[in-house]
Design a protein around this motif. Structure first.
Motif, mmCIF file in Angstrom:
data_model
loop_
_atom_site.group_PDB
_atom_site.id
_atom_site.type_symbol
_atom_site.label_atom_id
_atom_site.label_comp_id
_atom_site.label_asym_id
_atom_site.label_seq_id
_atom_site.Cartn_x
_atom_site.Cartn_y
_atom_site.Cartn_z
ATOM 1 N N LEU A 106 0.841 -1.193 0.000
ATOM 2 C CA LEU A 106 0.000 0.000 0.000
ATOM 3 C C LEU A 106 0.879 1.246 0.000
ATOM 4 O O LEU A 106 1.956 1.263 0.592
ATOM 5 C CB LEU A 106 -0.908 0.002 1.226
ATOM 6 C CG LEU A 106 -1.992 -1.087 1.278
ATOM 7 C CD1 LEU A 106 -2.692 -1.074 2.625
ATOM 8 C CD2 LEU A 106 -3.000 -0.880 0.153
ATOM 9 N N ALA A 107 0.381 2.301 -0.646
ATOM 10 C CA ALA A 107 1.179 3.524 -0.789
ATOM 11 C C ALA A 107 1.539 4.111 0.569
ATOM 12 O O ALA A 107 2.674 4.568 0.776
ATOM 13 C CB ALA A 107 0.425 4.539 -1.635
ATOM 14 N N ASP A 108 0.592 4.128 1.515
ATOM 15 C CA ASP A 108 0.907 4.737 2.812
ATOM 16 C C ASP A 108 2.006 3.966 3.536
ATOM 17 O O ASP A 108 2.911 4.549 4.135
ATOM 18 C CB ASP A 108 -0.348 4.880 3.681
ATOM 19 C CG ASP A 108 -1.125 3.588 3.886
ATOM 20 O OD1 ASP A 108 -0.589 2.490 3.625
ATOM 21 O OD2 ASP A 108 -2.289 3.674 4.330
ATOM 22 N N SER B 220 -3.866 8.170 6.105
ATOM 23 C CA SER B 220 -4.350 6.950 5.466
ATOM 24 C C SER B 220 -4.069 5.728 6.321
ATOM 25 O O SER B 220 -4.884 4.805 6.402
ATOM 26 C CB SER B 220 -3.684 6.786 4.091
ATOM 27 O OG SER B 220 -4.042 5.554 3.499
ATOM 28 N N ARG C 128 -6.814 -1.564 6.081
ATOM 29 C CA ARG C 128 -6.092 -1.741 4.819
ATOM 30 C C ARG C 128 -6.998 -1.587 3.607
ATOM 31 O O ARG C 128 -6.621 -0.976 2.613
ATOM 32 C CB ARG C 128 -5.420 -3.121 4.789
ATOM 33 C CG ARG C 128 -4.320 -3.265 5.792
ATOM 34 C CD ARG C 128 -3.577 -4.575 5.633
ATOM 35 N NE ARG C 128 -2.570 -4.710 6.679
ATOM 36 C CZ ARG C 128 -1.651 -5.651 6.706
ATOM 37 N NH1 ARG C 128 -1.603 -6.568 5.739
ATOM 38 N NH2 ARG C 128 -0.780 -5.711 7.683
ATOM 39 N N LEU D 178 -6.149 5.227 1.602
ATOM 40 C CA LEU D 178 -6.362 6.301 0.629
ATOM 41 C C LEU D 178 -5.273 6.274 -0.442
ATOM 42 O O LEU D 178 -4.122 5.936 -0.160
ATOM 43 C CB LEU D 178 -6.349 7.656 1.340
ATOM 44 C CG LEU D 178 -7.392 7.828 2.451
ATOM 45 C CD1 LEU D 178 -7.159 9.138 3.191
ATOM 46 C CD2 LEU D 178 -8.797 7.779 1.861
ATOM 47 N N PRO D 179 -5.625 6.658 -1.672
ATOM 48 C CA PRO D 179 -4.592 6.747 -2.711
ATOM 49 C C PRO D 179 -3.670 7.936 -2.444
ATOM 50 O O PRO D 179 -4.098 8.966 -1.906
ATOM 51 C CB PRO D 179 -5.403 6.946 -3.996
ATOM 52 C CG PRO D 179 -6.679 7.574 -3.541
ATOM 53 C CD PRO D 179 -6.971 7.001 -2.179
ATOM 54 N N LEU D 180 -2.412 7.777 -2.796
ATOM 55 C CA LEU D 180 -1.441 8.860 -2.689
ATOM 56 C C LEU D 180 -0.840 9.104 -4.067
ATOM 57 O O LEU D 180 -0.780 8.191 -4.900
ATOM 58 C CB LEU D 180 -0.334 8.483 -1.703
ATOM 59 C CG LEU D 180 -0.761 8.196 -0.259
ATOM 60 C CD1 LEU D 180 0.446 7.767 0.573
ATOM 61 C CD2 LEU D 180 -1.431 9.404 0.362
ATOM 62 N N PRO D 181 -0.392 10.340 -4.344
ATOM 63 C CA PRO D 181 0.178 10.626 -5.671
ATOM 64 C C PRO D 181 1.389 9.742 -5.963
ATOM 65 O O PRO D 181 2.405 9.820 -5.262
ATOM 66 C CB PRO D 181 0.573 12.106 -5.570
ATOM 67 C CG PRO D 181 -0.232 12.654 -4.437
ATOM 68 C CD PRO D 181 -0.412 11.525 -3.475
ATOM 69 N N ALA D 182 1.260 8.902 -6.970
ATOM 70 C CA ALA D 182 2.307 7.918 -7.263
ATOM 71 C C ALA D 182 3.651 8.568 -7.537
ATOM 72 O O ALA D 182 4.700 8.083 -7.086
ATOM 73 C CB ALA D 182 1.881 7.053 -8.442
#
Length: 274
Positions: free
Chosen positions: A193-195, A240, A245, A249-253
């Motif tokens: 996950l991005a976070d 996030s 899980r 939340l999405p984060l800027p890639a």
């Protein structure tokens, strides 16, 4: 050496220090009971690693990380029995998942480098892909090197001898090599996950600066407080991470990748320093 005849006790007992979350105590008591039953006199220690060891367990988000140390003479059939009796199907994990590794005592008491070097690597749980491995060649070394460093410094004794007596601290050079591989994997992003990628990066960054393992969220707050240009990204990752899980939340890639590139550069500087 004689083993400490510790046993799971009531909350607050030496076997279960206060930082072990109340939501996990019945599960860990039963887990230790099953490990003792299978391993018998071959069992040296059962140690909590990860967020439990570092006092940052977040129910619904964190895994349960456990390291088991056994005498090298433990029969191989016992490893298969452990994998079965500790699986989520046999003993439901109340956390997101269980990551449990079994090491032979002689493999973790030496220089501490040793690569993956496990006898059993078990991942199981409602939110964790099932993995049962008896071959350390199947796994990337860096996860295990980092875990051995964390447990040697902060491992919580659930049974047997304390972590500092059985787990050798890996040399700093080996740790920095492991950190570089960890950052590389999180930069690629597959399966993470991005976070969590951002918070792992924060922990790596703080380790390079201080030679200390901080919990992920505390490391992220330290990065925020340092005036980093990535403060908005790290704050978004912290926000996030408070969610389950499945609700992350999405984060800027692109920002995540740039941040991890910066972390990688810091790790490389630390590796090159005299």
């Amino acid at each position: 050496m004689a083993r400490t005849p510790a046993s799971p006790g009531p909350p607050g007992s030496p076997a279960f220090p206060q930082p072990v979350p109340a939501e996990l105590r019945p599960y860990l008591e039963e887990q230790v009971h099953r490990i003792r039953t299978v391993c018998g006199p071959h069992l040296v220690s059962v140690l909590a690693v990860g967020s439990i060891a570092l006092g940052d367990y977040l129910h619904g988000r964190s895994d349960v990380d456990v390291m088991v140390v056994v005498d090298p003479s433990l029969p191989r059939r016992a490893l298969h029995e452990l994998a079965g009796t500790l699986s989520h199907f046999a003993l439901p994990c109340p956390a997101a998942g269980l990551e449990l590794v079994v090491h032979a005592s002689d493999a973790v008491a030496g220089t501490g480098e040793g690569g993956a070097g496990y006898l059993l690597d078990l991942n199981t749980g409602a939110e964790l892909p099932e993995k049962v491995s008896f071959d350390p060649g199947e796994s990337a070394d860096f996860w295990y090197v980092i875990d051995r460093s964390i447990v040697s410094r902060a491992g919580r004794r659930l049974f047997g001898r304390p972590a500092r007596e059985v787990i050798a601290e890996p040399p700093r050079a080996a740790l920095l090599t492991a950190l570089r591989a960890s950052v590389r994997e999180h930069a690629d992003g597959e399966g993470h996950l991005a976070d969590n990628r951002v918070l792992n990066g924060c922990r790596s960054l703080v380790f390079c600066r201080t030679d200390q393992w901080l919990p992920k969220r505390r490391a992220a707050k330290a990065v925020v407080g340092s005036g980093s240009a990535f403060r908005p990204l790290v704050e978004a990752a912290l926000h996030s991470f408070e969610r389950p899980r499945g609700a992350a939340l999405p984060l800027p890639a692109a920002d995540v990748r740039r941040f991890l590139d910066q972390v990688a550069a810091h790790v490389d500087e630390a590796r090159e320093a005299p």
